[in-house]
Write an enzyme that holds these catalytic residues in place. Structure first.
Site, PDB file in Angstrom:
ATOM      1  CG  ASP A 253      -1.657   1.258   1.436  1.00 32.64           C
ATOM      2  OD1 ASP A 253      -2.325   1.678   0.479  1.00 32.64           O
ATOM      3  OD2 ASP A 253      -1.590   1.840   2.535  1.00 32.64           O
ATOM      4  CB  VAL A 254       1.122   4.241  -1.825  1.00 30.91           C
ATOM      5  CG1 VAL A 254       1.962   5.530  -1.875  1.00 30.91           C
ATOM      6  CG2 VAL A 254       1.588   3.273  -2.913  1.00 30.91           C
ATOM      7  CG  ASP A 255      -2.111   7.428   0.157  1.00 33.48           C
ATOM      8  OD1 ASP A 255      -1.089   7.949  -0.314  1.00 33.48           O
ATOM      9  OD2 ASP A 255      -3.221   7.485  -0.396  1.00 33.48           O
TER      10      ASP A 255
ATOM     11  CG  MET B  64      -7.819   4.702   5.670  1.00 30.54           C
ATOM     12  SD  MET B  64      -7.119   3.651   4.379  1.00 30.54           S
ATOM     13  CE  MET B  64      -8.356   3.784   3.094  1.00 30.54           C
ATOM     14  N   GLY B  65     -11.200   2.597   8.124  1.00 26.41           N
ATOM     15  CA  GLY B  65     -11.733   1.746   9.180  1.00 26.41           C
ATOM     16  C   GLY B  65     -12.702   0.705   8.668  1.00 26.41           C
TER      17      GLY B  65
ATOM     18  CB  SER C 191      -1.932   3.124  -4.048  1.00 27.22           C
ATOM     19  OG  SER C 191      -2.438   4.280  -3.423  1.00 27.22           O
ATOM     20  N   GLY C 192      -5.055   2.785  -3.285  1.00 29.27           N
ATOM     21  CA  GLY C 192      -6.330   3.447  -3.530  1.00 29.27           C
ATOM     22  C   GLY C 192      -6.144   4.933  -3.769  1.00 29.27           C
ATOM     23  N   GLY C 193      -4.896   5.387  -3.726  1.00 27.43           N
ATOM     24  CA  GLY C 193      -4.571   6.784  -3.993  1.00 27.43           C
ATOM     25  C   GLY C 193      -4.491   7.060  -5.483  1.00 27.43           C
TER      26      GLY C 193
ATOM     27  CB  THR D 117      -8.496  -1.218   1.110  1.00 26.79           C
ATOM     28  OG1 THR D 117      -7.363  -0.386   1.379  1.00 26.79           O
ATOM     29  CG2 THR D 117      -9.767  -0.390   1.247  1.00 26.79           C
TER      30      THR D 117
END
EC number: 3.1.3.3
Length: 238
Positions: free
Chosen positions: A32-34, A64-65, A121-123, A194
């Site tokens: 993941d990135v962020d 995120m939760g 990533s979701g970013g 995620t």
């Protein structure tokens, strides 16, 4: 009990020692990135830059939760931000993403061992590609969301066809990587819900709390780390 390292669709996390063994034997590691590879949440930084930080930070916390679907949270946050192409470019120039301590050494070590490294990533791809370049990760190893802009540079939404725009999207990417490359042991590393839900199809998940601790992820991770140096130490055992 025997660990099945060959089944590409089973995530076996029976014990901490077995999770560590899967990591040591991994032929691909997805990060993941962020708040994992970089210290901040890219969408929150973009929101602050556009003057709507508080509203978007609360939505990120929910996403995120795991209390709302990822696509719902992404759509709502972007509808608040409505960033232009110029604003995104200026953010990257004026406030480039800050790498988490130890990630450069870890990625370099994995590359030296011929382990394939991916950023899932979701970013936003425009930000994640900047991170990939810093880490010498090929851009075709980046899976992230794409912002869309009109010809005049105004915000036009995001590409909803990208798997990372949906809940379970990271798992879909990992399944695709296994099918495409024939990977037997894929490890997912991240801080959020995620990332956790990507295992399976990932063979192991490692929770990361070096930048932010998400209680649900910490409780459900057999191996939860707060520094990438813990992973470097594990690789030194090989």
């Amino acid at each position: 009990f025997k660990v099945n390292f060959t089944d590409p669709y089973i995530c076996i996390m029976t014990t901490l020692s077995q999770t560590k063994e899967i990591f040591r034997r991994a032929d691909a590691v997805c990060f993941d990135v962020d708040s994992t590879v970089i210290r901040e949440e890219g969408i929150d930084e973009l929101a602050k830059f556009c003057g709507v930080g508080d509203a978007v930070t609360e939505m990120t916390r929910k996403a995120m939760g795991g209390s709302v679907t990822f696509k719902t949270a992404l759509t709502e946050r972007l509808s608040i931000i409505r960033c232009s192409r110029e604003q995104v470019n200026k953010l990257i120039t004026d406030h480039p993403p800050q790498l988490t301590a130890g990630i450069k050494e870890l990625v370099d070590t994995l590359h030296q061992r011929s382990v394939k490294v991916f950023l899932v990533s979701g970013g936003f791809r425009c930000i994640v590609e900047h991170v990939a370049t810093q880490l010498n990760i090929p851009l075709h190893h980046v899976y992230a969301n794409r912002l869309k802009f009109y010809f005049n540079g105004e915000f036009a939404g995001f590409d909803e066809t990208q798997p990372t725009s949906e809940s379970n999207g990271k798992g879909k990417v990992i399944s695709m990587l296994k099918e495409k490359h024939g990977f037997k042991n894929v490890v997912m590393i991240g801080d959020g819900a995620t990332d956790l839900e990507a295992c399976p199809p990932a063979n192991a998940f490692i929770g990361f709390g070096g930048n932010v601790v998400r209680q649900q992820v910490k409780e459900r991770s057999l191996w939860y780390i707060t520094s990438f140096r813990e992973l470097l130490k594990e690789l030194e055992k090989i």
